[in-house]
Design a protein around this motif. Structure first.
Motif, short mmCIF file in Angstrom:
data_model
loop_
_atom_site.label_atom_id
_atom_site.label_comp_id
_atom_site.label_asym_id
_atom_site.label_seq_id
_atom_site.Cartn_x
_atom_site.Cartn_y
_atom_site.Cartn_z
N LYS A 1 0.84 -1.20 0.00
CA LYS A 1 0.00 0.00 0.00
C LYS A 1 0.87 1.25 0.00
O LYS A 1 0.61 2.21 -0.74
N GLN A 2 1.92 1.26 0.82
CA GLN A 2 2.80 2.42 0.90
C GLN A 2 3.56 2.65 -0.40
O GLN A 2 3.77 3.79 -0.81
N LEU A 3 3.97 1.57 -1.06
CA LEU A 3 4.68 1.70 -2.33
C LEU A 3 3.76 2.28 -3.41
O LEU A 3 4.19 3.10 -4.22
N VAL A 4 2.51 1.84 -3.40
CA VAL A 4 1.54 2.36 -4.37
C VAL A 4 1.31 3.85 -4.14
O VAL A 4 1.33 4.65 -5.08
N LEU A 5 1.12 4.22 -2.88
CA LEU A 5 0.91 5.63 -2.55
C LEU A 5 2.14 6.46 -2.90
O LEU A 5 2.02 7.59 -3.39
N ILE B 1 6.63 -7.73 -4.89
CA ILE B 1 5.92 -6.56 -4.37
C ILE B 1 6.17 -5.34 -5.26
O ILE B 1 5.27 -4.52 -5.48
N PHE B 2 7.38 -5.23 -5.82
CA PHE B 2 7.75 -4.04 -6.57
C PHE B 2 7.04 -3.92 -7.93
O PHE B 2 6.44 -2.88 -8.21
N PRO B 3 7.06 -4.95 -8.79
CA PRO B 3 6.28 -4.83 -10.03
C PRO B 3 4.78 -4.76 -9.77
O PRO B 3 4.04 -4.10 -10.49
N LEU B 4 4.35 -5.42 -8.68
CA LEU B 4 2.93 -5.38 -8.34
C LEU B 4 2.51 -3.98 -7.94
O LEU B 4 1.44 -3.49 -8.34
#
Length: 258
Positions: A16-20, A104-107
């Motif tokens: 969630k934090q990476l997306v934000l 997690i990163f490409p996702l």
């Protein structure tokens, strides 16, 4: 599989934090901000409407919505796969310091672009109302199309992010591949103008089915038949499973190429 699900749940907050973070970086110091996600397809639509419906005299019923439905689908795929290319080697410092599930990163890249695409759908909704397209209950099935498209794109993003670690030239080849794919997908032109001997190409173009699915829901007001749904979900599942396989098979080699 159970272990993978447990790990995913454990790191869902990080995802969630990476997306934000990706969304904030994209619109950092941008005056228009998220509004640009809606303006971009609208501006492209105006230009292409002049070129194709006026200069080239290509007659398509409700060209504006016809184009937007194709553009939104293709643009999400192109942006998400493009963003995924650097998702692994771009986070090499973090990956080599602490344990984080690498997928997690490409996702996160795919999901951040997906969020932007949801804003772009507002542009589609505006043009549907402005151009007088009949509002039908079938439009409520748009989330199903997005689900198919998201699964398919995630699979391709996993594949691209994997091979980009080993072959950095993929970053440059991506633009060429997307240009070719754009012209092979009926986004700006009707399927009818394709010569019969070349129509077989559409059968192997997943984006054609997703674009057509969206147009059936919005422009034709019909529910795509069972065959179309099976084709879409088959492409989606095959892409996702292949992406997971390729990524898991190669992820332990990443550290050797960073």
């Amino acid at each position: 599989m159970k272990e993978t699900i447990k790990i995913f749940i454990k790191y869902r907050f990080l995802l969630k934090q990476l997306v934000l973070r990706d969304i904030k970086i994209k619109y950092k110091r941008s005056v228009l901000g998220i509004l640009w996600s809606m303006l971009n397809p609208l501006l492209m639509m105006i230009v292409l409407n002049i070129v194709f419906s006026e200069l080239f005299k290509i007659q398509i019923d409700n060209f504006l919505v016809y184009y937007l439905t194709g553009f939104v689908v293709f643009n999400f795929f192109a942006e998400a796969t493009g963003a995924s290319l650097s998702s692994i080697y771009g986070n090499s410092a973090l990956i080599m310091k602490v344990y984080i599930p690498k997928y997690i990163f490409p996702l996160s890249k795919t999901l951040s672009v997906f969020v932007n695409t949801l804003f772009a759908l507002v542009a589609v909704a505006i043009m549907v109302v402005v151009t007088g397209v009949k509002l039908t209950p079938t439009m409520l099935l748009t989330p199903l199309l997005l689900f198919y498209l998201l699964l398919f794109t995630m699979g391709i993003a996993l594949i691209f992010s994997t091979y980009a670690v080993f072959f950095r030239d993929l970053q440059h080849l991506h633009g060429v591949m997307m240009s070719v794919l754009m012209y092979l997908t009926p986004i700006m032109y009707p399927v009818e103008i394709i010569p019969e001997k070349y129509k077989w190409i559409l059968n192997f173009n997943p984006l054609y089915y997703y674009v057509n699915y969206f147009r059936e829901l919005v422009l034709e007001g019909t529910i795509p038949n069972m065959e179309t749904n099976l084709i879409c979900i088959s492409f989606s599942l095959f892409s996702l499973l292949l992406g997971i396989y390729v990524f898991r098979k190669n992820q332990y080699k990443f550290i050797l190429y960073m």
